[in-house]
Write an enzyme that holds these catalytic residues in place. Sequence first.
Site, PDB file in Angstrom:
ATOM      1  N   ARG A  75      30.623  44.252  27.764  1.00 55.87           N
ATOM      2  CA  ARG A  75      30.803  42.779  27.464  1.00 55.87           C
ATOM      3  C   ARG A  75      29.812  42.421  26.522  1.00 55.87           C
ATOM      4  NH1 ARG A  75      32.738  42.875  33.110  1.00 55.87           N
ATOM      5  NH2 ARG A  75      35.101  42.487  33.187  1.00 55.87           N
ATOM      6  N   GLY A 105      41.408  42.669  27.932  1.00 55.97           N
ATOM      7  CA  GLY A 105      41.890  41.585  28.413  1.00 55.97           C
ATOM      8  C   GLY A 105      41.946  40.486  27.692  1.00 55.97           C
ATOM      9  N   ASP A 106      41.789  39.159  28.541  1.00 55.45           N
ATOM     10  CA  ASP A 106      41.779  37.903  27.798  1.00 55.45           C
ATOM     11  C   ASP A 106      40.375  37.730  27.107  1.00 55.45           C
ATOM     12  OD1 ASP A 106      40.360  37.631  30.100  1.00 55.45           O
ATOM     13  OD2 ASP A 106      41.253  35.712  30.899  1.00 55.45           O
ATOM     14  N   ASP A 133      47.007  40.090  34.313  1.00 56.87           N
ATOM     15  CA  ASP A 133      46.887  38.603  34.050  1.00 56.87           C
ATOM     16  C   ASP A 133      46.979  38.091  32.774  1.00 56.87           C
ATOM     17  OD1 ASP A 133      44.488  39.814  33.310  1.00 56.87           O
ATOM     18  OD2 ASP A 133      43.240  38.389  34.353  1.00 56.87           O
ATOM     19  N   GLY A 174      41.106  41.228  41.608  1.00 58.66           N
ATOM     20  CA  GLY A 174      42.061  40.099  40.981  1.00 58.66           C
ATOM     21  C   GLY A 174      41.177  38.809  41.197  1.00 58.66           C
ATOM     22  N   LYS A 217      53.197  42.939  67.695  1.00 58.95           N
ATOM     23  CA  LYS A 217      52.277  44.023  66.888  1.00 58.95           C
ATOM     24  C   LYS A 217      50.886  43.987  67.460  1.00 58.95           C
ATOM     25  CE  LYS A 217      54.578  42.964  62.418  1.00 58.95           C
ATOM     26  NZ  LYS A 217      54.506  42.419  61.247  1.00 58.95           N
ATOM     27  N   GLU A 226      40.504  38.970  45.579  1.00 58.97           N
ATOM     28  CA  GLU A 226      39.171  38.548  45.464  1.00 58.97           C
ATOM     29  C   GLU A 226      39.062  36.944  45.085  1.00 58.97           C
ATOM     30  OE1 GLU A 226      38.188  40.818  41.316  1.00 58.97           O
ATOM     31  OE2 GLU A 226      36.632  40.357  42.657  1.00 58.97           O
ATOM     32  N   ARG A 251      38.193  43.966  61.378  1.00 61.09           N
ATOM     33  CA  ARG A 251      37.226  44.964  60.405  1.00 61.09           C
ATOM     34  C   ARG A 251      37.526  44.238  58.967  1.00 61.09           C
ATOM     35  NH1 ARG A 251      35.062  45.868  64.441  1.00 61.09           N
ATOM     36  NH2 ARG A 251      34.613  47.900  65.257  1.00 61.09           N
ATOM     37  N   HIS A 257      35.607  48.702  42.993  1.00 59.05           N
ATOM     38  CA  HIS A 257      35.749  49.274  41.628  1.00 59.05           C
ATOM     39  C   HIS A 257      36.496  50.723  41.757  1.00 59.05           C
ATOM     40  CE1 HIS A 257      32.905  46.274  40.693  1.00 59.05           C
ATOM     41  NE2 HIS A 257      33.373  46.402  39.247  1.00 59.05           N
TER      42      HIS A 257
HETATM   43  O1  F6P Z   1      39.148  42.098  35.034  1.00 62.44           O
HETATM   44  C1  F6P Z   1      39.283  43.151  35.948  1.00 62.44           C
HETATM   45  C2  F6P Z   1      38.462  43.221  37.165  1.00 62.44           C
HETATM   46  O2  F6P Z   1      38.445  44.418  37.868  1.00 62.44           O
HETATM   47  C3  F6P Z   1      38.403  42.000  38.136  1.00 62.44           C
HETATM   48  O3  F6P Z   1      39.585  42.134  38.949  1.00 62.44           O
HETATM   49  C4  F6P Z   1      37.199  41.924  38.686  1.00 62.44           C
HETATM   50  O4  F6P Z   1      36.872  40.663  39.190  1.00 62.44           O
HETATM   51  C5  F6P Z   1      36.250  42.207  37.705  1.00 62.44           C
HETATM   52  O5  F6P Z   1      37.046  43.215  36.681  1.00 62.44           O
HETATM   53  C6  F6P Z   1      34.960  42.991  37.963  1.00 62.44           C
HETATM   54  O6  F6P Z   1      34.393  43.357  36.926  1.00 62.44           O
HETATM   55  P1  F6P Z   1      32.846  44.064  36.554  1.00 62.44           P
HETATM   56  O7  F6P Z   1      32.337  44.482  37.879  1.00 62.44           O
HETATM   57  O8  F6P Z   1      32.899  45.103  35.329  1.00 62.44           O
HETATM   58  O9  F6P Z   1      32.228  42.775  36.178  1.00 62.44           O
END
Ligand code: F6P
Length: 327
Positions: A75, A105-106, A133, A174, A217, A226, A251, A257
């Site tokens: 990035r 992505g975006d 997304d 997410g 259950k 997340e 738990r 990742h």
């Molecule tokens: O954009 C994908 C994604 O996996 C998100 O779901 C997550 O929040 C983010 O990347 C985490 O990315 P990094 O740890 O590389 O900053």
Amino acid sequence: MGKIKKIGVMTSGGDAPGMNAAIRAVVRACSYHNVECVGIYRGYQGIIEGDFEELTPRSVRNIINKGGTILKSARSKEFRTEEGRKKANEQLTKAGIQGLVLIGGDGTFTGGVIFHKEYGLPCIGIPGTIDNDIAGTSHTIGYDTALNTVVEAIDKIRDTASSHNRLFFVEVMGRNAGDIALYSGIGAGAEEILIPEENLGLDRLLESLKRSKRSGKSSSIVVVAEGDKIGKNVFELADYVEEHFPEYDVRVSVLGHMQRGGNPSCFDRVLASRLGIKAVDLLLEGKTNLMVGLQNGQVTTTNLEEAIKTVRTVNKELLRVGDIVTM
Ligand code: F6P
């Protein structure tokens, strides 16, 4: 500008399984059309630093099955500045790159849109992110693989949850989108699914867990995206539930990742191949500022700006399925 003779390809933002298959398709499509292909390392930062390498069909052998990205990803803060983009344009001009394929992505597409506005370089986007997304495609590259990874992990958690009669909160990725949570939650038979697009509320969560218990259950799985908006992180949520139901043995498992890695599924490999070929076709037809995607099984194009701006809505039918099958 006449016909493009040299195309640059890069991956940027969070990596996703299938990005390599997309790079491979772009490189081989260029070769098919007798166009040179340059791999750009580390996304926009690599453009600024001129971190380029000529790629041939043989440079991309044996990568269709590999997770991650051979071109690396980053990035770039510098690319967000005018000065950074000026440097990037100088490097691309020097290398004779006349069009870009941007896989990401975006954030990746936003950079492409700005750069195209400022310097006019043709850019085509390929959606590659596990989050799914992006508007204008039913599937982003990597999403299907991530779903399978998550479902496999939850299946394993279910084994231990049921052996110990425990309640598990499983956090999946997410940041802004609940697709991974919703689909994997249904696929793995979760009791509840918490997503950013729909705030279930703490009361409803407690009520639903109570109902589960009453129905006999003895163990439960709650999948939490997340970015969910319930107001507590997954650990706080677990504490909260334990406070209200001391009889529960709770738990937490944060998958993290590992969801981004692994060999791409066949679906992602084929999707990446189709989108990679189409991206090169479009550049050679003189098109720009488009994203390739999959809609109703067909490869389609969407304006890059629309793909970023359009707010995707949650699939109500799936929410209903989730509600009913978890009874
Ligand atoms: O954009 C994908 C994604 O996996 C998100 O779901 C997550 O929040 C983010 O990347 C985490 O990315 P990094 O740890 O590389 O900053």
